[in-house]
Design a protein around this motif. Sequence first.
Motif, PDB file in Angstrom:
ATOM      1  N   SER A 141       1.819  -1.190   0.151  1.00 14.64           N
ATOM      2  CA  SER A 141      -0.006   0.004  -0.051  1.00 14.64           C
ATOM      3  C   SER A 141       1.085   1.394   0.045  1.00 14.64           C
ATOM      4  O   SER A 141       0.565   2.346  -0.119  1.00 14.64           O
ATOM      5  N   TYR A 142       2.008   1.399   0.632  1.00 15.22           N
ATOM      6  CA  TYR A 142       3.075   2.266   1.119  1.00 15.22           C
ATOM      7  C   TYR A 142       4.713   2.011   0.299  1.00 15.22           C
ATOM      8  O   TYR A 142       4.190   0.538  -0.284  1.00 15.22           O
ATOM      9  N   GLY A 143       4.746   3.079  -0.491  1.00 13.69           N
ATOM     10  CA  GLY A 143       6.430   2.570  -0.676  1.00 13.69           C
ATOM     11  C   GLY A 143       6.469   2.675  -1.960  1.00 13.69           C
ATOM     12  O   GLY A 143       5.569   1.674  -2.652  1.00 13.69           O
ATOM     13  N   GLY A 144       7.194   3.081  -2.428  1.00 10.97           N
ATOM     14  CA  GLY A 144       7.169   3.411  -4.440  1.00 10.97           C
ATOM     15  C   GLY A 144       6.008   3.740  -5.093  1.00 10.97           C
ATOM     16  O   GLY A 144       5.859   4.837  -4.533  1.00 10.97           O
ATOM     17  N   SER A 145       6.168   3.983  -6.128  1.00 13.46           N
ATOM     18  CA  SER A 145       5.385   5.012  -7.180  1.00 13.46           C
ATOM     19  C   SER A 145       4.106   4.662  -7.161  1.00 13.46           C
ATOM     20  O   SER A 145       3.495   5.239  -7.551  1.00 13.46           O
ATOM     21  N   ASN A 146       3.167   3.402  -7.059  1.00 16.02           N
ATOM     22  CA  ASN A 146       2.243   2.690  -7.459  1.00 16.02           C
ATOM     23  C   ASN A 146       1.311   3.694  -6.471  1.00 16.02           C
ATOM     24  O   ASN A 146       0.117   3.899  -7.395  1.00 16.02           O
ATOM     25  N   LEU A 147       1.083   4.179  -5.672  1.00 16.27           N
ATOM     26  CA  LEU A 147       0.022   4.745  -5.244  1.00 16.27           C
ATOM     27  C   LEU A 147       0.200   6.242  -6.257  1.00 16.27           C
ATOM     28  O   LEU A 147      -1.664   7.231  -6.512  1.00 16.27           O
ATOM     29  N   LEU A 148       0.627   7.101  -6.401  1.00 17.90           N
ATOM     30  CA  LEU A 148       0.702   8.403  -7.274  1.00 17.90           C
ATOM     31  C   LEU A 148       0.741   7.564  -8.299  1.00 17.90           C
ATOM     32  O   LEU A 148      -0.498   8.364  -9.114  1.00 17.90           O
ATOM     33  N   LEU A 149       1.043   6.517  -8.195  1.00 18.42           N
ATOM     34  CA  LEU A 149       0.869   6.209 -10.090  1.00 18.42           C
ATOM     35  C   LEU A 149      -0.674   6.234 -10.601  1.00 18.42           C
ATOM     36  O   LEU A 149      -1.497   6.691 -12.239  1.00 18.42           O
ATOM     37  N   THR A 150      -1.307   5.574  -9.933  1.00 15.14           N
ATOM     38  CA  THR A 150      -2.482   4.484  -9.717  1.00 15.14           C
ATOM     39  C   THR A 150      -3.518   6.251 -10.254  1.00 15.14           C
ATOM     40  O   THR A 150      -4.718   6.412 -10.120  1.00 15.14           O
ATOM     41  N   ASN A 151      -3.250   7.304  -9.111  1.00 17.67           N
ATOM     42  CA  ASN A 151      -3.915   8.265  -8.863  1.00 17.67           C
ATOM     43  C   ASN A 151      -3.500   9.307 -10.142  1.00 17.67           C
ATOM     44  O   ASN A 151      -4.883   9.074 -10.098  1.00 17.67           O
ATOM     45  N   LEU A 152      -2.877   9.608 -10.493  1.00 20.38           N
ATOM     46  CA  LEU A 152      -2.903   9.436 -12.251  1.00 20.38           C
ATOM     47  C   LEU A 152      -3.146   8.504 -13.027  1.00 20.38           C
ATOM     48  O   LEU A 152      -3.750   9.894 -13.872  1.00 20.38           O
ATOM     49  N   THR A 153      -3.175   7.519 -13.557  1.00 18.29           N
ATOM     50  CA  THR A 153      -4.318   7.036 -14.430  1.00 18.29           C
ATOM     51  C   THR A 153      -5.093   6.480 -14.091  1.00 18.29           C
ATOM     52  O   THR A 153      -5.470   6.516 -15.378  1.00 18.29           O
ATOM     53  N   GLY A 154      -5.686   6.338 -13.179  1.00 26.49           N
ATOM     54  CA  GLY A 154      -6.953   6.023 -12.632  1.00 26.49           C
ATOM     55  C   GLY A 154      -7.297   4.378 -12.541  1.00 26.49           C
ATOM     56  O   GLY A 154      -8.938   4.296 -12.725  1.00 26.49           O
ATOM     57  N   HIS A 155      -6.008   4.523 -12.560  1.00 25.13           N
ATOM     58  CA  HIS A 155      -6.691   2.360 -12.526  1.00 25.13           C
ATOM     59  C   HIS A 155      -7.663   2.030 -11.241  1.00 25.13           C
ATOM     60  O   HIS A 155      -6.330   2.703  -9.932  1.00 25.13           O
TER      61      HIS A 155
END
Length: 207
Positions: A141-155
Amino acid sequence: DVRQLRVGYLASAFERDPEFDDTATEAERARAREWMAADLRTLEVLRSIGVELVPIELPDLPVDALSFILSAEAGAAFDDLTRSGADDLMVRQIEDAWPNVFRQARTIPAVEYIQANRVRTLVMREMERLLDGLDCWVSPSYGGSNLLLTNLTGHPTVVVPNGFRSDGTPTSISFNGRLFGEHQILALARAYQEATGFHRRHPEGFR
C-alpha cells in the motif's frame, strides 16, 4: 474463479529492504519490518489459493514530478471551500494539510499543468503496454510509486487489511486493476479475505 486471473506483483517493492534515515527510531524501524513481513505473507496466501503471480515492474517515469496535478485537481474540486473561507474551519492546518494544498493549488501555472498532463498521457500509455496480458496486480500500500501512479492514471485499487503489528494497528495490501477492471480486483480481494479473515477483527471498543 480467481485462479483464472493473470495477476502481477511489484517484485522490487516486495523484495526491497526497508529504507530509514538517521532520525528513524527503533520503533519506527520495527513497524516497517512488520509491515513488509505482512506483505510477503500476502503473496504466500495468494499462491496457496491457486493464484499464479507474475513479477512485474512499473514504468520508470517521473511520476513524482507530476504530483502537483493531483493538487490542482483537488483545489478545483474544493474551490468553493477555499473561496468561502470555510477551509479555516478544518482542524488540521499544518503545511502539508489539505486546506493548504487547496490554497496553494491556485498558484499552479496553467502552462505547467498542461505540460504535466501531456506526460501523464505517456504514463497511461506505458501502463497499458505493461498490463498487456495481465488482469490485475498486487502492490504494497505504501512505498514506491504505485499509489501516486494509479492516482494519475485512474487505475482502480481496493485496499484490505493484511495483518496486524505487535501494537495492534493494522497493515494493508493493495489490489490494482486495469481500467474498468474493478470486478476482477474485488473478486481477488474477496478471495484473499476469505482465506485470511483479517477484516473480521475489530478494536475492543467496536465489538
